[in-house]
Design a protein around this motif. Structure first.
Motif, PDB file in Angstrom:
ATOM      1  N   VAL A 200       0.930  -1.145   0.115  1.00 48.47           N
ATOM      2  CA  VAL A 200       0.006   0.106   0.313  1.00 48.47           C
ATOM      3  C   VAL A 200       0.844   1.236   0.103  1.00 48.47           C
ATOM      4  CG1 VAL A 200      -1.923   1.408   1.090  1.00 48.47           C
ATOM      5  CG2 VAL A 200      -1.814  -1.211   1.289  1.00 48.47           C
ATOM      6  N   PHE A 202       1.976   5.429  -1.544  1.00 49.72           N
ATOM      7  CA  PHE A 202       1.536   6.926  -1.258  1.00 49.72           C
ATOM      8  C   PHE A 202       1.080   7.633  -2.505  1.00 49.72           C
ATOM      9  CE2 PHE A 202       3.953   5.479   2.663  1.00 49.72           C
ATOM     10  CZ  PHE A 202       3.135   5.803   3.630  1.00 49.72           C
ATOM     11  N   ASN A 205       4.817   8.518  -4.336  1.00 49.19           N
ATOM     12  CA  ASN A 205       5.443   7.164  -3.686  1.00 49.19           C
ATOM     13  C   ASN A 205       6.825   6.908  -4.086  1.00 49.19           C
ATOM     14  OD1 ASN A 205       4.383   4.814  -2.391  1.00 49.19           O
ATOM     15  ND2 ASN A 205       5.038   3.653  -4.219  1.00 49.19           N
ATOM     16  N   PHE A 224       2.442  -1.683  -6.192  1.00 53.96           N
ATOM     17  CA  PHE A 224       1.727  -0.773  -5.259  1.00 53.96           C
ATOM     18  C   PHE A 224       0.256  -0.524  -6.085  1.00 53.96           C
ATOM     19  CE2 PHE A 224       6.093  -0.096  -4.529  1.00 53.96           C
ATOM     20  CZ  PHE A 224       6.016   0.117  -2.887  1.00 53.96           C
ATOM     21  N   ARG A 227      -2.784   3.286  -3.533  1.00 54.04           N
ATOM     22  CA  ARG A 227      -2.158   4.545  -3.031  1.00 54.04           C
ATOM     23  C   ARG A 227      -2.871   5.734  -2.252  1.00 54.04           C
ATOM     24  NH1 ARG A 227       2.719   5.529  -7.643  1.00 54.04           N
ATOM     25  NH2 ARG A 227       3.028   3.419  -8.062  1.00 54.04           N
ATOM     26  N   THR A 228      -2.363   6.173  -1.425  1.00 51.86           N
ATOM     27  CA  THR A 228      -3.260   7.312  -0.850  1.00 51.86           C
ATOM     28  C   THR A 228      -2.191   8.387  -0.518  1.00 51.86           C
ATOM     29  OG1 THR A 228      -4.512   7.835   1.078  1.00 51.86           O
ATOM     30  CG2 THR A 228      -3.179   6.130   1.259  1.00 51.86           C
ATOM     31  N   HIS A 231      -1.132   9.105   5.389  1.00 51.23           N
ATOM     32  CA  HIS A 231      -0.630   8.050   6.096  1.00 51.23           C
ATOM     33  C   HIS A 231      -1.290   7.150   6.853  1.00 51.23           C
ATOM     34  CE1 HIS A 231       3.306   6.224   8.360  1.00 51.23           C
ATOM     35  NE2 HIS A 231       2.617   5.250   7.813  1.00 51.23           N
ATOM     36  N   GLN A 234      -3.514   4.941   4.519  1.00 53.61           N
ATOM     37  CA  GLN A 234      -2.652   3.945   4.208  1.00 53.61           C
ATOM     38  C   GLN A 234      -2.641   2.867   5.434  1.00 53.61           C
ATOM     39  OE1 GLN A 234       0.648   2.954   5.642  1.00 53.61           O
ATOM     40  NE2 GLN A 234       1.902   2.570   3.707  1.00 53.61           N
ATOM     41  N   TRP A 235      -2.504   3.248   6.479  1.00 43.98           N
ATOM     42  CA  TRP A 235      -2.554   2.196   7.747  1.00 43.98           C
ATOM     43  C   TRP A 235      -3.641   1.388   7.774  1.00 43.98           C
ATOM     44  CZ3 TRP A 235       0.692  -0.391   9.747  1.00 43.98           C
ATOM     45  CH2 TRP A 235       0.445  -1.234  11.180  1.00 43.98           C
ATOM     46  N   GLY A 245       2.574  -2.303   4.359  1.00 40.28           N
ATOM     47  CA  GLY A 245       2.723  -0.783   4.664  1.00 40.28           C
ATOM     48  C   GLY A 245       3.784  -0.664   5.628  1.00 40.28           C
TER      49      GLY A 245
END
Length: 304
Positions: A200, A202, A205, A224, A227-228, A231, A234-235, A245
């Motif tokens: 996962v 970002f 990235n 990947f 993506r986001t 954070h 993402q978690w 991640g």
């Protein structure tokens, strides 16, 4: 650029400002004169002198009362703040004021803001209820020189000589995955096994991808699929089993839904710094919060 007040050009008369403020709050010259213990003509002269000094009309007469003009409305909040400040000065000088009040703006990463700071701020507010905290949770650096925040918690040491920094801790971060994801796709016991893993990532990235490859892993962009920009999001995706991640070790190790995806891989190390503008030396409330955070971070348990 250092801002320096031109004190010689400042000719603002506080007595006139006080006369204006009390008149605005009382609604008439007679009531204001009574509140200040002076004659109405004397008070009227002070208000008129302020209007002449500023070159604007501050009141309109409505019957026997007064109402603020548009310019008066603009001015009254500033003068009220001056009055409150003058009151604090008087109380402090006479030993009556021992509390510290006001707002302190802190900027920190999303992770620190969500998992580390709430308990610290709760303790601070209990001990110093006059302090109000505005927490800006962002992974982007805020400019303390431009007063975008009073205090920052950062992962890098600042180089600006106008900033004061204190190292808080040496932290680590690791790769995590949900237990469900590892049961289906794992275990990932060697670097080569990660070639089949999904991560996962970002929105931006490249840094994450380069950091993984710098650790001797061979990871590619196509690994990947999700993506986001956040954070914390993402978690949550990691916890829901969307892939591997990264998270601060003290947070990831305490989460029962996940475990380290690559326990053989050395943890990523980074520093945590508390940063403030040099105003921390002259602002009691900023200094109080700065010192409180230093103490609280010292009390955090050591990372494994």
């Amino acid at each position: 650029m250092h801002f320096c007040m031109d004190w010689r050009s400042m000719k603002f008369d506080w007595n006139r400002a006080r006369a204006f403020l009390v008149t605005a709050e009382e609604g008439s010259l007679s009531a204001a004169a009574s509140a200040l213990g002076m004659t109405q003509p004397t008070l009227g002269r002070q208000v008129a002198a302020l209007e002449e000094e500023l070159g604007v009309l501050l009141f309109d007469r409505v019957g026997r009362g007064l109402t603020l003009t548009a310019n008066g409305l603009k001015l009254v909040d500033h003068v009220r703040a001056m009055g409150e400040a003058a009151s604090h000065v008087s109380m402090t000088a006479s030993g009556q004021s021992t509390t510290i009040e006001g707002t302190v703006r802190i900027t920190a990463t999303e992770v620190a803001s969500a998992y580390v700071l709430p308990a610290m701020i709760a303790g601070l507010r209990a001990a110093h209820p006059g302090i109000e905290i505005e927490l800006v949770a962002t992974n982007n650096l805020r400019d303390l020189r431009r007063r975008e925040a009073d205090i920052a918690i950062r992962g890098v040491r600042p180089t600006d000589p106008q900033l004061i920094a204190r190292k808080l801790s040496q932290e680590t971060a690791c790769l995590y995955a949900s237990k469900g994801y590892l049961a289906v796709h794992g275990p990932f016991e060697t670097p080569g096994a990660l070639a089949q893993a999904q991560f996962v990532g970002f929105e931006e990235n490249d840094q994450f991808l380069e950091g993984l490859n710098a650790q001797g892993l061979t990871v590619f962009e196509h690994q990947f699929p999700v993506r986001t920009s956040a954070h914390l999001v993402q978690w949550q995706m990691v916890r829901q089993g969307l892939g591997i991640g990264v998270m601060v070790s003290r947070i990831g190790d305490a989460d029962p839904l996940v475990c380290r995806a690559t326990p053989w891989l050395p943890a990523f190390e980074f520093e945590t710094w508390l940063v403030a503008h040099r105003e921390v030396n002259t602002s009691r409330r900023v200094r109080l919060v700065f010192d409180w955070l230093v103490k609280e971070f010292k009390n955090l348990p050591a990372v494994a």
